[in-house]
Design a protein around this motif. Structure first.
Motif, PDB file in Angstrom:
ATOM      1  N   TYR A   1       0.623  -1.169  -0.409  1.00 33.86           N
ATOM      2  CA  TYR A   1      -0.211  -0.309  -0.042  1.00 33.86           C
ATOM      3  C   TYR A   1       0.863   1.333  -0.286  1.00 33.86           C
ATOM      4  N   ALA A   2       2.252   1.802   0.633  1.00 40.74           N
ATOM      5  CA  ALA A   2       3.176   2.342   0.837  1.00 40.74           C
ATOM      6  C   ALA A   2       3.297   2.862  -0.787  1.00 40.74           C
ATOM      7  N   LEU A   3       3.809   1.800  -1.996  1.00 37.48           N
ATOM      8  CA  LEU A   3       3.445   2.221  -3.021  1.00 37.48           C
ATOM      9  C   LEU A   3       2.628   1.909  -3.965  1.00 37.48           C
ATOM     10  N   ALA A   4       1.730   1.708  -3.703  1.00 39.56           N
ATOM     11  CA  ALA A   4       0.248   2.337  -4.561  1.00 39.56           C
ATOM     12  C   ALA A   4       0.041   3.406  -4.001  1.00 39.56           C
ATOM     13  N   GLU A   5      -0.178   4.187  -2.831  1.00 42.07           N
ATOM     14  CA  GLU A   5      -0.725   5.294  -2.771  1.00 42.07           C
ATOM     15  C   GLU A   5       0.016   6.531  -3.107  1.00 42.07           C
ATOM     16  N   ARG A   6       1.577   6.143  -2.624  1.00 46.16           N
ATOM     17  CA  ARG A   6       2.241   7.290  -3.685  1.00 46.16           C
ATOM     18  C   ARG A   6       2.236   6.993  -5.082  1.00 46.16           C
ATOM     19  N   PHE A   7       1.894   6.608  -5.991  1.00 50.95           N
ATOM     20  CA  PHE A   7       1.407   6.414  -7.425  1.00 50.95           C
ATOM     21  C   PHE A   7       0.494   6.155  -7.537  1.00 50.95           C
ATOM     22  N   GLN A   8      -1.025   6.424  -6.286  1.00 47.43           N
ATOM     23  CA  GLN A   8      -2.391   6.980  -6.863  1.00 47.43           C
ATOM     24  C   GLN A   8      -2.904   5.503  -7.389  1.00 47.43           C
ATOM     25  N   VAL A   9      -2.773   4.187  -7.109  1.00 46.42           N
ATOM     26  CA  VAL A   9      -2.624   2.941  -7.765  1.00 46.42           C
ATOM     27  C   VAL A   9      -4.147   2.281  -6.720  1.00 46.42           C
ATOM     28  N   GLN A  10      -5.134   2.064  -7.284  1.00 43.57           N
ATOM     29  CA  GLN A  10      -6.235   1.105  -6.212  1.00 43.57           C
ATOM     30  C   GLN A  10      -6.001  -0.048  -6.600  1.00 43.57           C
ATOM     31  N   LEU A  11      -5.870  -0.456  -5.055  1.00 43.74           N
ATOM     32  CA  LEU A  11      -6.199  -2.390  -5.630  1.00 43.74           C
ATOM     33  C   LEU A  11      -8.086  -2.831  -5.954  1.00 43.74           C
ATOM     34  N   VAL A  12      -7.847  -2.766  -7.157  1.00 43.57           N
ATOM     35  CA  VAL A  12      -9.888  -3.168  -7.192  1.00 43.57           C
ATOM     36  C   VAL A  12     -10.361  -4.671  -7.199  1.00 43.57           C
ATOM     37  N   GLY A  13      -9.559  -5.763  -6.646  1.00 47.29           N
ATOM     38  CA  GLY A  13     -10.432  -7.069  -6.631  1.00 47.29           C
ATOM     39  C   GLY A  13      -8.384  -8.100  -6.408  1.00 47.29           C
ATOM     40  N   GLY A  14      -9.136  -9.837  -6.272  1.00 45.18           N
ATOM     41  CA  GLY A  14      -8.195 -10.451  -6.522  1.00 45.18           C
ATOM     42  C   GLY A  14      -8.279 -11.579  -6.244  1.00 45.18           C
ATOM     43  N   ASP A  15      -7.850 -11.862  -5.793  1.00 47.96           N
ATOM     44  CA  ASP A  15      -8.173 -14.150  -5.114  1.00 47.96           C
ATOM     45  C   ASP A  15      -6.983 -14.185  -4.091  1.00 47.96           C
ATOM     46  N   THR A  16      -7.546 -14.434  -2.708  1.00 47.02           N
ATOM     47  CA  THR A  16      -7.035 -15.486  -1.714  1.00 47.02           C
ATOM     48  C   THR A  16      -6.921 -16.950  -1.371  1.00 47.02           C
ATOM     49  N   THR A  17      -5.992 -18.352  -1.930  1.00 50.41           N
ATOM     50  CA  THR A  17      -6.201 -18.774  -1.708  1.00 50.41           C
ATOM     51  C   THR A  17      -4.880 -19.468  -0.722  1.00 50.41           C
ATOM     52  N   ARG A  18      -5.014 -20.968  -0.283  1.00 49.78           N
ATOM     53  CA  ARG A  18      -4.136 -21.633   0.147  1.00 49.78           C
ATOM     54  C   ARG A  18      -3.579 -22.711  -1.151  1.00 49.78           C
ATOM     55  N   GLY A  19      -2.057 -22.603  -0.714  1.00 45.57           N
ATOM     56  CA  GLY A  19      -0.648 -22.807  -1.811  1.00 45.57           C
ATOM     57  C   GLY A  19       0.560 -22.015  -1.425  1.00 45.57           C
ATOM     58  N   PRO A  20       1.540 -22.700  -1.754  1.00 48.29           N
ATOM     59  CA  PRO A  20       2.846 -22.798  -1.891  1.00 48.29           C
ATOM     60  C   PRO A  20       3.144 -20.909  -2.317  1.00 48.29           C
ATOM     61  N   LEU A  21       3.670 -20.184  -0.916  1.00 48.42           N
ATOM     62  CA  LEU A  21       3.726 -18.597  -1.136  1.00 48.42           C
ATOM     63  C   LEU A  21       3.520 -17.877  -2.991  1.00 48.42           C
ATOM     64  N   THR A  22       2.871 -17.641  -3.651  1.00 49.03           N
ATOM     65  CA  THR A  22       2.678 -16.701  -4.279  1.00 49.03           C
ATOM     66  C   THR A  22       2.324 -16.004  -4.651  1.00 49.03           C
ATOM     67  N   ILE A  23       2.614 -15.440  -5.849  1.00 51.47           N
ATOM     68  CA  ILE A  23       1.877 -13.616  -5.188  1.00 51.47           C
ATOM     69  C   ILE A  23       1.896 -13.199  -7.099  1.00 51.47           C
ATOM     70  N   SER A  24       1.111 -12.803  -7.168  1.00 50.04           N
ATOM     71  CA  SER A  24       0.410 -12.001  -8.747  1.00 50.04           C
ATOM     72  C   SER A  24      -0.277 -11.193  -9.250  1.00 50.04           C
ATOM     73  N   ILE A  25       0.557 -10.212  -9.931  1.00 49.51           N
ATOM     74  CA  ILE A  25      -0.399  -8.575 -10.013  1.00 49.51           C
ATOM     75  C   ILE A  25      -0.273  -8.519 -10.715  1.00 49.51           C
ATOM     76  N   GLN A  26      -1.560  -7.972 -11.347  1.00 46.07           N
ATOM     77  CA  GLN A  26      -2.451  -7.310 -12.800  1.00 46.07           C
ATOM     78  C   GLN A  26      -2.139  -6.153 -13.192  1.00 46.07           C
ATOM     79  N   ALA A  27      -1.614  -4.986 -13.430  1.00 50.01           N
ATOM     80  CA  ALA A  27      -1.794  -3.749 -13.186  1.00 50.01           C
ATOM     81  C   ALA A  27      -2.633  -3.019 -14.521  1.00 50.01           C
ATOM     82  N   HIS A  28      -2.794  -2.144 -14.144  1.00 56.07           N
ATOM     83  CA  HIS A  28      -3.142  -1.926 -15.419  1.00 56.07           C
ATOM     84  C   HIS A  28      -2.897  -0.210 -15.555  1.00 56.07           C
ATOM     85  N   GLY A  29      -3.375   0.624 -16.338  1.00 59.22           N
ATOM     86  CA  GLY A  29      -2.472   2.002 -16.681  1.00 59.22           C
ATOM     87  C   GLY A  29      -3.275   2.442 -17.769  1.00 59.22           C
ATOM     88  N   PHE A  30      -3.516   3.773 -18.280  1.00 58.67           N
ATOM     89  CA  PHE A  30      -3.673   4.025 -19.078  1.00 58.67           C
ATOM     90  C   PHE A  30      -2.786   5.591 -19.891  1.00 58.67           C
TER      91      PHE A  30
END
Ligand code: ADP
Ligand code: MG
Length: 324
Positions: free
Chosen positions: A109-138
């Motif tokens: 969130y510290a970085l998201a705030e710096r660039f005024q980026v909003q987290l708008v959704g996602g998915d949370t599951t159990r499994g080996p620690l993995t992070i996938s982020i999709q970013a959208h810009g104009f």
């Protein structure tokens, strides 16, 4: 009792205390987000996956993981010349480790705030620690920075400095030594890269091609060359180094090897028609990082590394390849 999946999402990801963008009609909490892109702009979309044990050690500082997971995506948007707007986050966790999530979301969130980026959704599951982020810009489609526009004669430039992240990684693996007073700077260059968003925006309409340096300069520049069906001459003795890097790497051969062969710098490598050189360096005056000319695009395919005395520099290994 351990928190439920929904409780975790609410506690660590649905953070209404952060700026809510007016173009988010509906954010976290429904089956999908409803988003409104500004008229005349094209959506730039990118996704990256970080797997614990591959992209970061299992015991890595969760705050740095949160920062970097977002930063690598924003860096891709920067390399498109896009202004970041929205992100989604898919995360697999071996267990509902709340202290870990708390710190992860703080870095995110510290970085998201710096660039005024909003987290708008996602998915949370159990499994080996993995992070996938999709970013959208104009970005207006006609001004987007692509890999396929470099022409013979264009100058090749790079933002910031090269090799810092590779040096920091080599140090954590015991292959290089870093004096105490340089440790924190180099550590941050590896773990808290700063996406070059303002630089990417400045390069709209100016750069003929761009890429972010994630796998090593030689490899990433080669992607531009392939896409643009061109070649390049790279001046390996003109690469930009930080003071910390130079202090640790007094051996010029090691410096060059790290600067062109190691990844994770997240700088922008781009090409500019020579007629725009002055305009570029005038713009770069107000950047918070350097801008350095390091080579030139040529019509003959291939990457030719040259020393300043005109002789060829040969390097053994390219950048990082997960399947090599
Ligand atoms: P569904 O089953 O309909 O896909 P979920 O139960 O997976 O919905 O998620 C509920 C809501 O929480 C959705 O709006 C989803 O986008 C959001 N969400 C789930 N996980 C995350 C996360 N890690 N970060 C942000 N939003 C999340
Ligand atoms: Mg879901």
């Amino acid at each position: 009792m351990a928190a439920s999946e929904f409780e975790l999402i609410r506690r660590y990801f649905e953070q209404t205390r952060f700026p809510q963008r007016p173009d988010v009609i509906l954010g976290i909490g429904d089956d999908g987000a409803l988003l409104e892109a500004p008229p005349g702009q094209t959506l730039a979309v990118t996704v990256d996956m970080l797997v614990a044990g591959v992209h970061f050690p299992l015991d890595a500082d969760p705050e740095a993981v949160g920062h970097k997971a977002l930063a690598v995506n924003l860096s891709d948007l920067a390399a498109m010349g896009a202004v970041p707007a929205w992100v989604t986050l898919a995360i697999a966790l071996p267990e509902p480790d709340e202290p870990w999530l708390q710190r992860f979301s703080r870095g995110f969130y510290a970085l998201a705030e710096r660039f005024q980026v909003q987290l708008v959704g996602g998915d949370t599951t159990r499994g080996p620690l993995t992070i996938s982020i999709q970013a959208h810009g104009f970005v207006p489609a006609s001004e987007a920075l692509r890999r396929d526009g470099a022409h013979p004669g264009d100058i090749i430039c790079v933002t910031g400095t090269l090799g810092d992240a590779g040096l920091a990684l080599a140090a954590t693996q015991g292959r290089m030594a870093i004096p105490d007073d340089r440790e924190s700077y180099l550590h941050d260059r590896l773990h808290r890269p700063s996406p070059r968003i303002p630089q990417g925006i400045d390069l709209r309409g100016l750069a003929s091609s761009a890429i972010d340096v994630s796998d090593g300069l030689a490899q990433d520049l080669s992607h531009i060359l392939e896409r643009s069906r061109a070649g390049a001459r790279l001046y390996v003795e003109r690469l930009p180094y930080s003071a910390a890097f130079s202090a640790c790497c007094q051996d010029i051969e090691t410096a060059i090897r790290l600067a062109i062969g190691s990844g994770d710098d997240y700088e922008l490598c781009f090409t500019v028609p020579p007629k725009h050189r002055e305009r570029l360096f005038a713009l770069a005056e107000r950047w918070d990082c350097r801008c350095t000319e390091i080579g030139v695009i040529e019509s003959e395919p291939g990457l030719r590394c040259r020393r300043d005395d005109g002789t060829t520099y040969r390097f053994a290994r390219g950048g990082y390849d997960h399947f090599a």
